[in-house]
Structures are given as C-alpha cells and as structure tokens.
Design a protein around this motif. Structure first.
Motif, short mmCIF file in Angstrom:
data_model
loop_
_atom_site.label_atom_id
_atom_site.label_comp_id
_atom_site.label_asym_id
_atom_site.label_seq_id
_atom_site.Cartn_x
_atom_site.Cartn_y
_atom_site.Cartn_z
N VAL A 1 0.84 -1.03 0.04
CA VAL A 1 0.07 0.02 -0.08
C VAL A 1 0.87 1.34 0.00
N VAL A 2 0.53 2.35 -0.79
CA VAL A 2 1.30 3.62 -0.89
C VAL A 2 0.37 4.64 -0.88
N SER A 3 0.68 5.75 -0.37
CA SER A 3 0.12 7.03 -0.42
C SER A 3 0.98 7.91 -1.41
N VAL A 4 -0.03 8.62 -2.27
CA VAL A 4 0.61 9.83 -3.05
C VAL A 4 0.23 10.97 -2.85
N TYR A 5 0.97 11.92 -2.67
CA TYR A 5 0.31 13.28 -2.12
C TYR A 5 0.83 13.95 -3.66
N ILE A 6 -0.39 15.04 -3.75
CA ILE A 6 -0.31 15.95 -4.97
C ILE A 6 -0.61 17.21 -4.62
N THR A 7 0.15 18.01 -5.14
CA THR A 7 -0.07 19.52 -5.14
C THR A 7 -0.35 20.22 -6.28
N GLY A 8 -0.65 21.51 -6.18
CA GLY A 8 -0.80 22.12 -7.54
C GLY A 8 -1.26 23.57 -7.02
N ARG A 9 -1.69 24.33 -8.08
CA ARG A 9 -2.05 25.98 -7.93
C ARG A 9 -3.77 25.75 -7.54
N ASP A 10 -3.91 26.74 -6.75
CA ASP A 10 -5.48 27.02 -6.71
C ASP A 10 -6.23 26.01 -6.15
N LEU A 11 -5.73 25.00 -5.35
CA LEU A 11 -6.31 23.77 -5.17
C LEU A 11 -7.58 23.96 -4.28
N ASP A 12 -7.62 25.30 -3.58
CA ASP A 12 -8.80 25.59 -2.77
C ASP A 12 -10.01 25.91 -3.64
N ARG A 13 -9.80 26.20 -5.10
CA ARG A 13 -10.90 26.39 -5.80
C ARG A 13 -11.39 25.06 -6.69
N LEU A 14 -10.51 23.93 -6.48
CA LEU A 14 -11.07 22.48 -6.95
C LEU A 14 -12.17 22.00 -6.23
N PRO A 15 -13.54 21.76 -6.78
CA PRO A 15 -14.64 21.30 -6.07
C PRO A 15 -14.56 19.93 -5.60
N ALA A 16 -13.52 19.41 -4.87
CA ALA A 16 -13.67 18.22 -4.57
C ALA A 16 -14.08 18.11 -2.92
N ARG A 17 -14.60 16.87 -2.69
CA ARG A 17 -15.21 16.53 -1.28
C ARG A 17 -14.46 15.25 -0.86
N ALA A 18 -14.66 15.30 0.42
CA ALA A 18 -14.14 13.97 0.97
C ALA A 18 -15.15 12.75 0.55
N GLY A 19 -14.59 11.58 0.29
CA GLY A 19 -15.32 10.57 -0.32
C GLY A 19 -15.45 10.56 -1.85
N GLN A 20 -14.73 11.57 -2.56
CA GLN A 20 -14.91 11.28 -3.96
C GLN A 20 -13.76 10.92 -4.41
N PHE A 21 -13.69 10.58 -5.79
CA PHE A 21 -12.49 10.01 -6.50
C PHE A 21 -11.93 10.75 -7.82
N PHE A 22 -10.91 10.44 -8.12
CA PHE A 22 -10.40 11.26 -9.37
C PHE A 22 -9.85 9.82 -10.17
N LEU A 23 -10.10 10.34 -11.77
CA LEU A 23 -8.97 9.21 -12.74
C LEU A 23 -7.85 9.68 -12.88
N TRP A 24 -6.99 9.28 -12.17
CA TRP A 24 -5.58 9.80 -12.22
C TRP A 24 -4.92 9.10 -13.32
N ARG A 25 -3.92 10.15 -14.06
CA ARG A 25 -3.04 9.65 -14.74
C ARG A 25 -1.68 10.19 -14.69
N PHE A 26 -0.65 9.40 -14.28
CA PHE A 26 0.60 10.10 -13.90
C PHE A 26 1.59 9.85 -15.35
N LEU A 27 1.91 11.36 -15.64
CA LEU A 27 2.48 11.45 -16.92
C LEU A 27 3.97 10.78 -16.79
N THR A 28 4.24 9.77 -16.84
CA THR A 28 5.62 9.10 -16.93
C THR A 28 5.55 8.24 -18.36
N ARG A 29 6.68 7.87 -18.99
CA ARG A 29 6.96 7.08 -19.96
C ARG A 29 5.95 5.96 -20.14
N ASP A 30 5.64 5.35 -18.85
CA ASP A 30 5.05 4.12 -18.84
C ASP A 30 3.69 3.95 -18.42
#
Length: 446
Positions: A240-269
């Motif tokens: 099990v691993v946790s990934v922490y993600i940061t960015g700009r203006d995340l206070d304006r991202l309309p996310a709530r506890a319990g929700q999910f994202f479809l994540w793409r990590f932009l590496t070669r593989d």
C-alpha cells in the motif's frame, strides 16, 4: 496527515439531492418521448404498418442514443447527486434498450419495404443500402452498436482488459455520427417541419455538447489551471502506498471527502493508464492524497513515482459524500483499502460517528493509526474487526451490537464487492431505511 474540519455543516435539504437529479433525468426523457411522438404523428403515417413501426422505433432509438450520451457525459451536477456508478449502470441498461429499438427499426423497415416491393428481405436491405441516401451509413452504425453491445455483456466484459473494452466502446461516437447523418438524409420526421428539424438539431447539439464539456473541456481546463504534480510518495505497508499531489489554486477545486479522481501519472510507462482512486484525506485546499493497494502493474508502479511527476486528473467524481446525509449521526463501515474514502469522510463529517473497519488480519488495517488519531480528535467510536470471512463478523446481530441505534444513523459503506453485498444484506435485515444507506460500486475507487 490528520486534520479536523471545523466548518459548520449545511442544513439537510428537504428533498434529497439524488431524488431531485433522478426526477429531473426521468422528466427530461419523458418530455422528449412526448415531443418525438407528437412530431411523428404530425409527419403522417405510411400505408404499411411495418414501416410505421420501423420509423417510430428509429425515432425512439435516436432519442435513447442522445440520452446515452447525457448519462456518460460526467456532468458534475448529476455526478455529485447520482454517482458515476449508478449513471454508468443506467447507461448500460439504456444501451440494451437502444440495441433493441434500432434492431426493431432495421427489421420493421426492411420487411415493410419488402412487402411493398415483393423482394425478399435480404435483397430489400441491399437495395435500400444502394439506392436510399444514408441507409448504408445506418447499416454500418447498427453493426458497430451490435459489436459494442456484445462486448458490454457480462461474459465478454469480464474477459476483456479495460483498455481493450474502452477502445472498442469509443466507436460509439462514430455510430452516433453515422446515425445522425442517416437521420438527416432519410428521416421523414426530421424534415417534416421546421420545428421538428430544429428540435433534432438542438437535441443532438445538447447531447454531444454535454459529452464534449464533461469529458474534454472541463478536465482540460482544470488540469491547465491547477497544474498537478506529485509532491511525495509514502509507503504505508508492503503493498500500500500514499501519493501526495499539490498544485495551484487547489482551494478552488470542487472536491469533497469521499470522492475520487481518474488519475494519470504522466510518465513514459503510465501516461496512457487512468486509474480511479478515492481521496484518502479530506481536501484542504493545499494537497490531495490518494492511497492505493497493489492490484496490478499500474498500481504497483505508484511506489516508483518521482517527486515532481506531472499528473492529469479527471474529476472529482462520485456521490459518496456528506452532501447526501439525512441524519445528524453516522456509521462508517470500511473493508480493506476501502477505508480510504471512509477516512476522508470521517475528517469532514460532523456529529457523532461510529467507524467499523473490517480486515482479514490486524496487519491489513491500512492507515489504522491515522484513523485512530482522527477518531479520538473527532470523538468518534472506532472498531477494528478482524478475522476470517466465516463466521460473518458484520452479520445483523454483530452490527446491532456494535451500533445499537444504527437505524437512526446514516450508513456509509465502502469495501470489496463481496463484503459490501454482505453488509447491505445485514442492513436490509436490520431495517435500515434505504435513503440512509450510501455506497458506490467501484472496485478501484477505494
């Protein structure tokens, strides 16, 4: 990372958000059925009953196709109130209705014209494809829909890789385009009046525009605005691993506890893989966190992500939030790594909560120390339930013992499908009202 939310919760709505959204969708579909039927009647009937039935089936098929697009457009307003899992389920069942209406359209039209021309049905279909503008495109569209319907059946779906199934499913958009051009070229109802023509153009524009907005424009806009990057990768256990993600203006991202994202990590593989993971901590406006258990090559590679890796995230999605609460107190039931949205919800929820965490062994209790600290800070009860599957430690009697007033609480449930099915059965046996039970069926969302 453990924080305690201190904002005052909004008052419970008189009408549940899910009911409002569901009623709205049903109402939109019913209204359009009436409008399509009126335009069909105004266009006049053919002398051949089979042709009449074929045309009506085709119109209803076109309407269902447009409704299909709306269901998978991932529009935030509907998704937060109904949930992607239920919208996807409705999309699947509407798809089978679409398949039968379009088959009916093809069969009735072919046999109807064959009766009038004295040709056999096969030659009649070939003749229509060669002589009537747009019919060949309709035949190709029907063929694509048949293939898509076949791979969407349970037997085929379980044996196809997600990427293969998704690639085949993209041909739906080609089928929609071909069907629309067929309707423009050969649809008598489409051209029967300026009102009918305007109606169909507006209907298809709204349906396709919804898909374009929800599936392309909104994700691109949010990712360009927030510029997400990996800020830390923290192993929680061997798998099990946790990934922490940061960015700009995340206070304006309309996310709530319990929700999910479809994540793409932009590496070669990994750039081409999109995996759904819930937030494992309530959004704080500065950082997003997901916690995942190894379930394949994609999730195993998360452990090797480098700090600074760019992230493309679609979402937030899901109706598994405090927005749907009906009672001031709650029960949060988690199984395995399904604890991630439960942990985030506990951080956001107000009122007394009881947390039940079901695992095979105590070593499998991901984020347990963090959960225990948060429960202590929130004044919540925490029960770690471990042991083999049999006997069922979340049977009705056990749940009633752990939470005597469970019928007076909201129940939030997330875990592996077999565990969720068993708990839902226990809740039904205990008589917990259905509006108080909240869950989403995404095996990777936790």
């Amino acid at each position: 990372m453990t924080t305690v939310q201190t904002t005052v919760p909004p008052p419970t709505a008189a009408v549940r958000p899910k009911v409002v959204a569901r009623t709205g969708l049903y109402g939109v579909l019913a209204l359009n059925v009436v409008v399509v039927t009126v335009f069909f009647i105004q266009a006049g009937f053919a002398s051949n009953t089979l042709i009449v039935l074929g045309r009506l089936a085709g119109l209803y098929g076109a309407l269902l196709m447009a409704f299909q697009l709306l269901l998978v457009a991932r529009l935030p307003w509907f998704d937060r109130r109904i949930g992607m899992d239920r919208l996807t389920s409705w999309h699947r069942w509407v798809g089978f209705g679409l398949l039968f209406t379009l088959l009916g359209h093809a069969v009735f039209i072919t046999f109807g014209y064959a009766r009038s021309s004295s040709m056999d049905p096969v030659n009649q279909l070939v003749d229509l494809g060669e002589t009537v503008e747009g019919v060949f495109r309709a035949i190709v569209a029907l063929g694509l829909i048949l293939v898509i319907g076949a791979v969407s059946g349970r037997y085929a779906r379980r044996r196809l890789a997600y990427e293969t199934w998704h690639f085949i499913h993209l041909y739906t958009y080609l089928a929609v385009l071909l069907a629309f051009t067929h309707q423009v070229a050969a649809g008598t109802t489409f051209t029967s009046s300026s009102a009918a023509t305007t109606y169909w153009y507006v209907l298809w524009s709204v349906a396709l525009g919804a898909v374009l907005l929800g599936r392309l424009v909104l994700p691109l806009y949010r990712n360009l605005r927030h510029r997400l990057r990996v800020s830390a990768v923290v192993p929680e256990s061997d798998d099990v691993v946790s990934v922490y993600i940061t960015g700009r203006d995340l206070d304006r991202l309309p996310a709530r506890a319990g929700q999910f994202f479809l994540w793409r990590f932009l590496t070669r593989d990994q750039w081409w893989q999109a995996n759904p993971f819930s937030l494992s901590a309530a959004p704080d406006g500065r950082t997003l966190r997901l916690t995942a258990k190894t379930a394949g090559d994609g999730t195993a590679a998360l452990r090797n992500l480098k700090v600074g890796t760019r992230v493309f995230a679609e979402g937030p999605y899901g109706a598994f939030t405090a927005m749907h609460r009906t009672r001031p107190e709650a029960v949060l039931i988690a199984g395995g790594v399904g604890v991630t949205p439960i942990r985030a919800l506990l951080e956001e929820l107000h009122g007394h909560a009881v947390v039940i965490y079901r695992v095979a062994t105590d070593r499998d209790a991901v984020l347990y120390e963090e959960l225990r600290e948060l429960a202590r800070a929130k004044g919540a009860e925490l029960h770690l339930v471990s042991g083999p599957v049999s006997p069922d430690k979340l049977a009705p009697g056990e749940l009633a013992r752990l939470v005597p007033d469970i019928n007076d609480r909201d129940v939030f449930l997330c875990g592996p499908p077999p565990m969720m099915n068993a708990v839902l059965g226990s809740l039904r046996e205990l008589g917990v009202p259905k509006p108080q039970i909240h869950f989403e069926r995404f095996s990777l969302a936790g």
